[in-house]
Design an enzyme around this catalytic site. Structure first.
Site, PDB file in Angstrom:
ATOM      1  N   HIS A 139     -45.272 -94.937   7.941  1.00 34.51           N
ATOM      2  CA  HIS A 139     -46.092 -95.679   6.977  1.00 34.51           C
ATOM      3  C   HIS A 139     -46.942 -94.765   6.094  1.00 34.51           C
ATOM      4  CE1 HIS A 139     -45.965 -99.575   9.582  1.00 34.51           C
ATOM      5  NE2 HIS A 139     -44.785 -99.134   9.244  1.00 34.51           N
ATOM      6  N   ILE A 196     -50.891 -94.398   1.999  1.00 38.04           N
ATOM      7  CA  ILE A 196     -50.812 -95.021   3.315  1.00 38.04           C
ATOM      8  C   ILE A 196     -50.504 -96.504   3.160  1.00 38.04           C
ATOM      9  CG2 ILE A 196     -52.059 -95.491   5.463  1.00 38.04           C
ATOM     10  CD1 ILE A 196     -54.002 -93.171   4.565  1.00 38.04           C
ATOM     11  N   CYS A 197     -49.475 -96.966   3.836  1.00 42.33           N
ATOM     12  CA  CYS A 197     -49.119 -98.384   3.839  1.00 42.33           C
ATOM     13  C   CYS A 197     -49.803 -99.023   5.051  1.00 42.33           C
ATOM     14  CB  CYS A 197     -47.602 -98.551   3.899  1.00 42.33           C
ATOM     15  SG  CYS A 197     -47.070-100.270   3.878  1.00 42.33           S
ATOM     16  N   LEU A 198     -51.022 -99.520   4.832  1.00 38.60           N
ATOM     17  CA  LEU A 198     -51.823-100.137   5.894  1.00 38.60           C
ATOM     18  C   LEU A 198     -52.584-101.292   5.270  1.00 38.60           C
ATOM     19  CD1 LEU A 198     -52.846 -99.979   8.861  1.00 38.60           C
ATOM     20  CD2 LEU A 198     -54.653 -98.455   8.028  1.00 38.60           C
TER      21      LEU A 198
END
EC number: 2.3.2.23
Length: 161
Positions: free
Chosen positions: A91, A98-100
């Protein structure tokens, strides 16, 4: 210059300044385990050292997060990226994005820099493999010219990592 770059240069509101000063004082008294704030004179941009948690794939590794606060923090989420080289993670893109979900759609003004850091460390710690997202090359290519991760339409579908 992107719209996110232009807006990030606006001065912090009084509410944002007060909130960040309070968070910084709390951080100095009780920093989250595994993190170190690198002291600068810029309240609007924090650089934070992230130490990989013991017993995880990232044990004994150190990374840096750059946290840029918008004018209307905490009503608007900060921009949080890893300063390259970013950790290898499903991620985390090689450009540090950041894929959050809490950094975008699920942001709440109740969250703090400390809670965001703990979430990022938890995400790192739960990774079963060191690898880039499948679309890393395409995504990074599309982000050239300074595109902010906040301009991305993220698709949050994997809650296992």
């Amino acid at each position: 210059m992107t719209s996110a770059s232009a807006s990030s240069r606006k001065a912090l509101s009084k509410i944002a300044t007060n909130r960040l000063q309070k968070e910084l004082m709390e951080w100095q008294v009780n920093p989250p385990t595994g993190f170190k704030h690198k002291v600068t004179d810029n309240l609007q941009r924090w650089v934070i050292e992230v130490h990989g948690a013991p017993g995880t794939l990232y044990s004994n590794e150190v990374f840096q997060l750059q946290v840029d606060f918008p004018e209307h923090y905490p009503m608007e989420a900060p921009q949080v990226i890893f300063v390259p080289p970013a950790p290898l993670h499903p991620h985390i893109y090689s450009n540090g994005h950041i894929c959050l979900d809490i950094l975008y759609d699920s942001w709440s003004p109740a969250m703090t820099v400390s809670s965001v850091c703990i979430s990022i460390l938890s995400m790192l710690s739960s990774s079963p493999a060191k690898q880039r997202p499948a679309d890393d090359e395409r995504y990074v290519k599309n982000c050239r010219n300074g595109r902010s991760p906040k301009e991305t339409r993220w698709w949050f579908h994997d809650d296992k990592v």
